[in-house]
Design an enzyme around this catalytic site. Structure first.
Site, PDB file in Angstrom:
ATOM      1  N   GLY A 130       0.455  -4.966   0.879  1.00 12.99           N
ATOM      2  CA  GLY A 130      -0.760  -5.002   0.060  1.00 12.99           C
ATOM      3  C   GLY A 130      -0.557  -5.726  -1.262  1.00 12.99           C
ATOM      4  O   GLY A 130      -1.514  -6.232  -1.851  1.00 12.99           O
ATOM      5  N   ALA A 172       0.865  -1.175   0.000  1.00 13.07           N
ATOM      6  CA  ALA A 172       0.000   0.000   0.000  1.00 13.07           C
ATOM      7  C   ALA A 172       0.904   1.228   0.000  1.00 13.07           C
ATOM      8  O   ALA A 172       2.065   1.166   0.432  1.00 13.07           O
ATOM      9  CB  ALA A 172      -0.881  -0.014   1.232  1.00 13.07           C
TER      10      ALA A 172
HETATM   11  N1  CAA Z   1       4.595   3.131  -0.866  1.00 12.89           N
HETATM   12  C1  CAA Z   1       5.015   4.284  -1.425  1.00 12.89           C
HETATM   13  N2  CAA Z   1       6.157   4.406  -2.149  1.00 12.89           N
HETATM   14  C2  CAA Z   1       6.891   3.302  -2.315  1.00 12.89           C
HETATM   15  C3  CAA Z   1       6.526   2.060  -1.757  1.00 12.89           C
HETATM   16  C4  CAA Z   1       5.305   1.999  -1.021  1.00 12.89           C
HETATM   17  N3  CAA Z   1       4.840   0.853  -0.475  1.00 12.89           N
HETATM   18  N4  CAA Z   1       7.457   1.151  -2.069  1.00 12.89           N
HETATM   19  C5  CAA Z   1       8.382   1.795  -2.799  1.00 12.89           C
HETATM   20  N5  CAA Z   1       8.050   3.089  -2.951  1.00 12.89           N
HETATM   21  C6  CAA Z   1       8.785   4.144  -3.660  1.00 12.89           C
HETATM   22  C7  CAA Z   1      10.002   4.585  -2.879  1.00 12.89           C
HETATM   23  O1  CAA Z   1       9.648   5.542  -1.888  1.00 12.89           O
HETATM   24  C8  CAA Z   1      10.859   5.173  -3.986  1.00 12.89           C
HETATM   25  O2  CAA Z   1      10.358   6.453  -4.295  1.00 12.89           O
HETATM   26  P1  CAA Z   1      11.392   7.659  -4.632  1.00 12.89           P
HETATM   27  O3  CAA Z   1      12.103   7.194  -5.884  1.00 12.89           O
HETATM   28  O4  CAA Z   1      10.498   8.814  -4.851  1.00 12.89           O
HETATM   29  O5  CAA Z   1      12.311   7.750  -3.465  1.00 12.89           O
HETATM   30  C9  CAA Z   1      10.554   4.270  -5.181  1.00 12.89           C
HETATM   31  O6  CAA Z   1       9.316   3.600  -4.868  1.00 12.89           O
HETATM   32  C10 CAA Z   1      11.602   3.208  -5.404  1.00 12.89           C
HETATM   33  O7  CAA Z   1      11.795   2.526  -4.174  1.00 12.89           O
HETATM   34  P2  CAA Z   1      13.220   2.323  -3.474  1.00 12.89           P
HETATM   35  O8  CAA Z   1      14.140   3.425  -3.870  1.00 12.89           O
HETATM   36  O9  CAA Z   1      12.992   2.123  -2.022  1.00 12.89           O
HETATM   37  O10 CAA Z   1      13.680   0.994  -4.200  1.00 12.89           O
HETATM   38  P3  CAA Z   1      14.638  -0.134  -3.595  1.00 12.89           P
HETATM   39  O11 CAA Z   1      14.906  -1.074  -4.734  1.00 12.89           O
HETATM   40  O12 CAA Z   1      15.788   0.453  -2.895  1.00 12.89           O
HETATM   41  O13 CAA Z   1      13.730  -0.901  -2.494  1.00 12.89           O
HETATM   42  C11 CAA Z   1      11.731  -1.938  -1.660  1.00 12.89           C
HETATM   43  C12 CAA Z   1      12.588  -1.578  -2.900  1.00 12.89           C
HETATM   44  C13 CAA Z   1      12.500  -2.948  -0.806  1.00 12.89           C
HETATM   45  C14 CAA Z   1      10.460  -2.567  -2.168  1.00 12.89           C
HETATM   46  C15 CAA Z   1      11.449  -0.672  -0.843  1.00 12.89           C
HETATM   47  O14 CAA Z   1      10.956   0.337  -1.721  1.00 12.89           O
HETATM   48  C16 CAA Z   1      10.442  -0.863   0.240  1.00 12.89           C
HETATM   49  O15 CAA Z   1      10.775  -1.393   1.298  1.00 12.89           O
HETATM   50  N6  CAA Z   1       9.187  -0.424   0.001  1.00 12.89           N
HETATM   51  C17 CAA Z   1       8.136  -0.495   0.997  1.00 12.89           C
HETATM   52  C18 CAA Z   1       7.611  -1.904   1.146  1.00 12.89           C
HETATM   53  C19 CAA Z   1       6.557  -1.967   2.224  1.00 12.89           C
HETATM   54  O16 CAA Z   1       6.805  -1.684   3.374  1.00 12.89           O
HETATM   55  N7  CAA Z   1       5.335  -2.387   1.847  1.00 12.89           N
HETATM   56  C20 CAA Z   1       4.239  -2.507   2.751  1.00 12.89           C
HETATM   57  C21 CAA Z   1       3.451  -1.245   2.787  1.00 12.89           C
HETATM   58  S1  CAA Z   1       2.236  -1.252   4.054  1.00 12.89           S
HETATM   59  C22 CAA Z   1       0.931  -2.118   3.445  1.00 12.89           C
HETATM   60  O17 CAA Z   1       0.974  -2.676   2.362  1.00 12.89           O
HETATM   61  C23 CAA Z   1      -0.274  -2.105   4.318  1.00 12.89           C
HETATM   62  C24 CAA Z   1      -1.362  -3.012   3.920  1.00 12.89           C
HETATM   63  O18 CAA Z   1      -1.310  -4.199   4.134  1.00 12.89           O
HETATM   64  C25 CAA Z   1      -2.590  -2.481   3.396  1.00 12.89           C
END
Ligand code: CAA
Length: 279
Positions: free
Chosen positions: A130, A85
């Site tokens: 998500g 999400a």
């Molecule tokens: N929400 C918003 N933005 C996100 C995102 C997310 N879930 N995941 C990645 N992005 C964005 C990053 O902020 C980044 O944006 P910028 O370029 O503007 O900085 C872009 O996507 C690329 O991401 P990274 O630079 O972080 O890429 P990476 O290869 O270094 O890492 C990753 C990849 C490991 C997936 C890392 O992005 C990450 O940990 N993302 C979050 C994953 C997460 O925590 N997901 C769960 C969300 S909570 C949820 O889903 C609740 C639910 O059940 C409803």
């Protein structure tokens, strides 16, 4: 089921046809009865904000399940299926909005689960939070070898919100589900295969071809029989054995009211390939 008001951007009618205009979804309706829905928000690794969730809801609600016999859900690009999400949207939410955001995803994903046709997730890359919950709402999942699965929510101070606590435990058992959710760790595709979160793992460039191959095998079978079988499997989740068995007896009986049952069995006895009409 609670209804979600469609966004004005989502669909319009030109007088004759409904025209889908989405910001974050791409779709391909193929001649062979397979439709591919792609989540496309490349700047955020296909993260699900509330607009994407409304678009998914709209897409699924309006899918023509007579024409489309199998739906494939995937993410844009090789790096990510869906990275969860959208954290940049959730950071601003308080309790009531958090509840509503959770409902929005849960309702859209439940509609996927209840579609009368099979839905396959083609998981290409990050499948987190998500994203994993979206994949789990599908009937089954094939993954690329670079896929990573996880429910990292507790590291953000929240629980899974799009029915992950429910579906993950049902799918892989409470022990593995609790471990994944409490640690928030990401697991690789081979581990996901081992614990039954995915059915198969392929090289990234091979994934879609293999998913389509399986979808085509499904399309060749009797659509009503598949619909009834899916209903039995879904419904029996929450039923006692006697009710589940009775439901199967009823749906089995219903098959004998279809032309496809006659066509299928006659073709077998004549040593021919059946051709199904879906009636
Ligand atoms: N929400 C918003 N933005 C996100 C995102 C997310 N879930 N995941 C990645 N992005 C964005 C990053 O902020 C980044 O944006 P910028 O370029 O503007 O900085 C872009 O996507 C690329 O991401 P990274 O630079 O972080 O890429 P990476 O290869 O270094 O890492 C990753 C990849 C490991 C997936 C890392 O992005 C990450 O940990 N993302 C979050 C994953 C997460 O925590 N997901 C769960 C969300 S909570 C949820 O889903 C609740 C639910 O059940 C409803």
């Amino acid at each position: 089921m609670q209804e979600i008001a469609p966004l004005p951007s989502v669909g319009r009618n030109d007088g004759k046809n409904r025209i889908m205009e989405y910001i974050f979804l791409k779709s391909e309706v193929r001649e062979d009865g397979i439709t591919i829905m792609t989540v496309s928000a490349p700047k955020s690794l296909n993260a699900l904000n509330s607009t994407v969730l409304r678009e998914i809801d709209d897409f699924v609600s309006n899918l023509d399940t007579q024409k489309t016999r199998v739906l494939i859900i995937t993410g844009d690009g090789e790096k990510s299926f869906v990275a969860g999400a959208d954290i940049s949207e959730m950071v601003h939410l308080y309790e009531k909005e958090g509840y509503e955001f959770s409902k929005l995803g849960a309702i859209a994903f439940r509609k996927i689960e209840l579609l009368p046709i099979p839905v396959i997730a083609a998981v290409n890359g990050f499948c987190l939070g998500g994203g994993c919950e979206l994949a789990m709402a599908c009937d089954f999942r094939y993954a690329s070898s670079n896929a990573k699965f996880g429910q990292p929510e507790v590291g953000l101070g929240i629980t899974p919100g799009f029915s992950g606590t429910y579906r993950l435990a049902k799918l892989i058992g409470q022990g593995y589900a609790k471990e994944m959710i409490y640690t928030g760790k990401a697991i690789r595709a081979d581990e996901a295969l081992r614990i039954g979160l995915v059915n198969a793992v392929y090289a990234p460039e091979e994934l879609m071809e293999r998913v389509i191959e399986t979808a085509q095998k499904i399309v060749a079978n009797a659509p009503l029989a598949i619909r009834y079988a899916k209903e039995c499997i879904n419904e029996s989740y929450d039923m006692v054995a006697a009710d589940a068995i009775e439901l199967e007896n009823r749906n089995f009986g219903k098959c004998f009211a279809t032309e496809d049952q006659k066509a299928g069995m006659t073709a077998f006895l004549n040593k021919e390939k059946p051709s199904f009409k879906g009636c």
